[in-house]
Enzyme design. Structure first.
Site, PDB file in Angstrom:
ATOM      1  N   CYS A 165      -1.181   5.666   9.092  1.00  0.00           N
ATOM      2  CA  CYS A 165      -1.787   4.007   8.953  1.00  0.00           C
ATOM      3  C   CYS A 165      -2.669   4.758   8.176  1.00  0.00           C
ATOM      4  O   CYS A 165      -3.059   5.018   7.265  1.00  0.00           O
ATOM      5  CB  CYS A 165      -2.183   3.242   9.392  1.00  0.00           C
ATOM      6  SG  CYS A 165      -3.222   3.790  10.965  1.00  0.00           S
ATOM      7  N   ARG A 210       1.124  -1.117  -0.210  1.00  0.00           N
ATOM      8  CA  ARG A 210      -0.269   0.336  -0.073  1.00  0.00           C
ATOM      9  C   ARG A 210       1.017   1.165  -0.012  1.00  0.00           C
ATOM     10  O   ARG A 210       0.542   2.162  -0.894  1.00  0.00           O
ATOM     11  CB  ARG A 210      -0.939  -0.252   1.239  1.00  0.00           C
ATOM     12  CG  ARG A 210      -2.074  -1.313   1.035  1.00  0.00           C
ATOM     13  CD  ARG A 210      -3.206  -0.811   2.104  1.00  0.00           C
ATOM     14  NE  ARG A 210      -3.857   0.479   2.340  1.00  0.00           N
ATOM     15  CZ  ARG A 210      -4.279   0.689   3.391  1.00  0.00           C
ATOM     16  NH1 ARG A 210      -4.433  -0.222   4.468  1.00  0.00           N
ATOM     17  NH2 ARG A 210      -4.838   1.955   3.066  1.00  0.00           N
TER      18      ARG A 210
END
Length: 279
Positions: free
Chosen positions: A233, A167
């Protein structure tokens, strides 16, 4: 007898796609006397992003409802094996001025592995005794979108991204409307790098934080010594795992913050801006 000064909170949280009813799991198996702390409920319910920090008044009412006193030792745990979301809950209590809070190392799984007593489908705990607990917010522990944008150029903080490396590189799956990639000038430190092997007891997964020396070894390549660190995150859950691990390794809270909106906010508001988003 249980010390009335200790308040145990089950802070289990899983990705919505997993479809778990963690409140029901808490009812079916828990550490005796513990109550359920829900980061989706103790949140700013008006915010555009998931489980953003609650206003101080919401945290105060929630804490009092759980029977937390100003003198309580709050012990947070979870059953998810990766400190989801006991680490975020720990950060929340610290942020709202309650210093006497600890994470149960290994959570419910490690507790079961130690052969300690549990409750299964107990009667609901008695109503909490009246509490004078008051929230006193420490703004330095949280970062905003504006802070993160300013830091792209100033680089006053090291920014560490707890998401998986795929990611970070812009290759993973993102929510609809959220860009791929990462905050410009941030570093990748997937949260699993600070946890030991995944273990299991009674179907409950658990893992321990690595030793302080091993956590330091994980962050040395991406951290300038003495520099303030901000953790990010996807939605502010796994970032807290890094923050708690750094604290376990001796980094003072004063040197750290967490970007509450994390990539869900940044990757939405900065979408298409190549100065702010890198791949």
């Amino acid at each position: 007898g249980r010390d009335a000064g200790v308040r145990l909170l089950d802070c289990s949280w899983s990705m919505p796609a997993e479809g778990r009813d963690l409140r029901e799991e808490h009812r079916s198996l828990r550490i005796p006397g513990s109550r359920f702390f829900d980061i989706d409920e103790c949140a700013d319910r008006t915010a555009r992003w998931p489980h953003m920090l609650p206003p101080a008044g919401v945290m105060q009412a929630y804490a009092r409802n759980l029977g937390v006193q100003p003198s309580s030792l709050v012990v947070v745990y979870d059953r998810c094996g990766n400190y989801f979301a006991s680490a975020r809950a720990w950060w929340m209590w610290k942020l709202f001025g309650h210093d006497d809070v600890r994470i149960l190392h290994g959570g419910l799984g490690a507790y079961l592995a130690a052969g300690l007593p549990v409750e299964r489908h107990p009667s609901e705990p008695a109503a909490a005794e009246p509490s004078e607990w008051a929230a006193a917010r420490r703004d330095s522990l949280v970062a905003s979108y504006a802070d993160m944008v300013a830091n792209v150029s100033s680089q006053k903080w090291d920014v560490m991204d707890a998401r998986g490396a795929d990611r970070f590189r812009g290759e993973g799956v993102e929510r609809e409307g959220v860009a791929h990639g990462h905050i410009a000038n941030s570093k990748s430190l997937p949260y699993g790098k600070v946890l030991g092997d995944r273990l299991e007891c009674g179907g409950i997964p658990y893992s321990f934080f690595l030793s302080p020396a091993d956590v330091q070894a994980a962050f040395t390549p991406v951290h300038k010594p003495g520099q303030r660190v901000c953790f990010t995150c996807g939605t502010g859950v796994s970032a807290a795992v890094l923050l708690a691990a750094f604290h376990h390794a001796g980094v003072p809270l004063e040197k750290m913050s967490l970007y509450d909106g994390s990539w869900t906010e940044f990757g939405t508001l900065s979408k298409g801006n190549s100065a702010l988003i890198h791949q």
